[in-house]
Scaffold this active site. Structure first.
Site, short mmCIF file in Angstrom:
data_model
loop_
_atom_site.label_atom_id
_atom_site.label_comp_id
_atom_site.label_asym_id
_atom_site.label_seq_id
_atom_site.Cartn_x
_atom_site.Cartn_y
_atom_site.Cartn_z
N ALA A 75 -2.28 17.05 -1.29
CA ALA A 75 -1.77 16.43 -2.50
C ALA A 75 -0.65 15.47 -2.18
O ALA A 75 -0.07 15.51 -1.08
CB ALA A 75 -1.25 17.50 -3.46
N GLU A 96 -3.46 13.65 5.22
CA GLU A 96 -3.09 15.03 5.53
C GLU A 96 -4.13 15.78 6.35
O GLU A 96 -3.80 16.73 7.04
CB GLU A 96 -2.79 15.81 4.24
CG GLU A 96 -1.54 15.29 3.55
CD GLU A 96 -1.13 16.12 2.34
OE1 GLU A 96 -1.75 17.18 2.06
OE2 GLU A 96 -0.15 15.73 1.68
N GLU A 139 6.76 10.68 8.22
CA GLU A 139 7.69 11.13 9.26
C GLU A 139 8.23 12.53 9.01
O GLU A 139 8.40 13.31 9.94
CB GLU A 139 8.86 10.14 9.35
CG GLU A 139 9.76 10.39 10.54
CD GLU A 139 10.80 9.30 10.69
OE1 GLU A 139 11.98 9.65 10.77
OE2 GLU A 139 10.41 8.11 10.72
#
Length: 179
Positions: A75, A96, A139
């Site tokens: 998400a 992701e 990051e």
């Protein structure tokens, strides 16, 4: 039901994605109360991704609000208030997990915490996944990918082991769709 009237909204903190306000509201009996309100400026999308093996891709990441790692569906927030949530969902899935959806279907829309926040999250189902390579994390992100059977995730939802609202909603919606 009698009307509750917002008399004043005062910005307390302007954050990167959230604004925090103190609202003054007048109750039907005439009494005024202070209520907190959190505005999530962008909105978000999440995606229940079905791996080619049939298992569901979940991500494990640290959540500062809970001071622990949580298990969730992929998400993230929209890049702008105008971004279509399907684009957001596809991007977050790729970033992701390293997978791209061949098919992306909207399952539902939800408000995450209606008592004090206006955040909305659109929930998508991703199928026909193709592996496109490595994760492309921000990051500050450290995300592990884990695969689960739907039945195991349902047990985790009902036992309270999995508590993330968007993930529970996504899993329940997918389970209903499969029946």
């Amino acid at each position: 039901m009698e009307k509750i009237e917002r008399v004043k909204r005062e910005l307390v903190h302007k954050g990167a994605i959230l604004d925090i306000y103190e609202d003054t509201v007048r109750l039907p009996n005439g009494k005024e109360e202070k209520w907190d309100f959190v505005s999530h400026r962008m909105g978000a999308a999440c995606v229940l991704a079905v791996h080619p093996s049939g298992k569901i891709i979940m991500v494990r990441q640290y959540r500062n609000a809970l001071d622990r790692f949580t298990l969730e569906v992929p998400a993230g927030k929209r890049d702008s208030v105008d971004e279509d949530t399907s684009i957001c969902a596809a991007r977050e899935l790729e970033e992701e997990t390293g997978f791209r959806a061949g098919k992306l279907e909207k399952l539902l829309s939800l408000k995450s915490t209606v008592a004090f926040c206006d955040e909305f999250i659109d929930v998508y189902l991703a199928t026909d996944l193709k592996e496109i390579g490595e994760q492309h994390l921000d990051e500050a992100e450290d995300i592990d990918i884990e695969l689960y059977d739907l039945e195991d995730l349902l047990v985790m939802c009902y036992s309270g082991k999995l508590q993330d609202a968007k993930s529970v909603a996504a899993i329940m919606a997918y389970a209903a769709k499969m029946n």
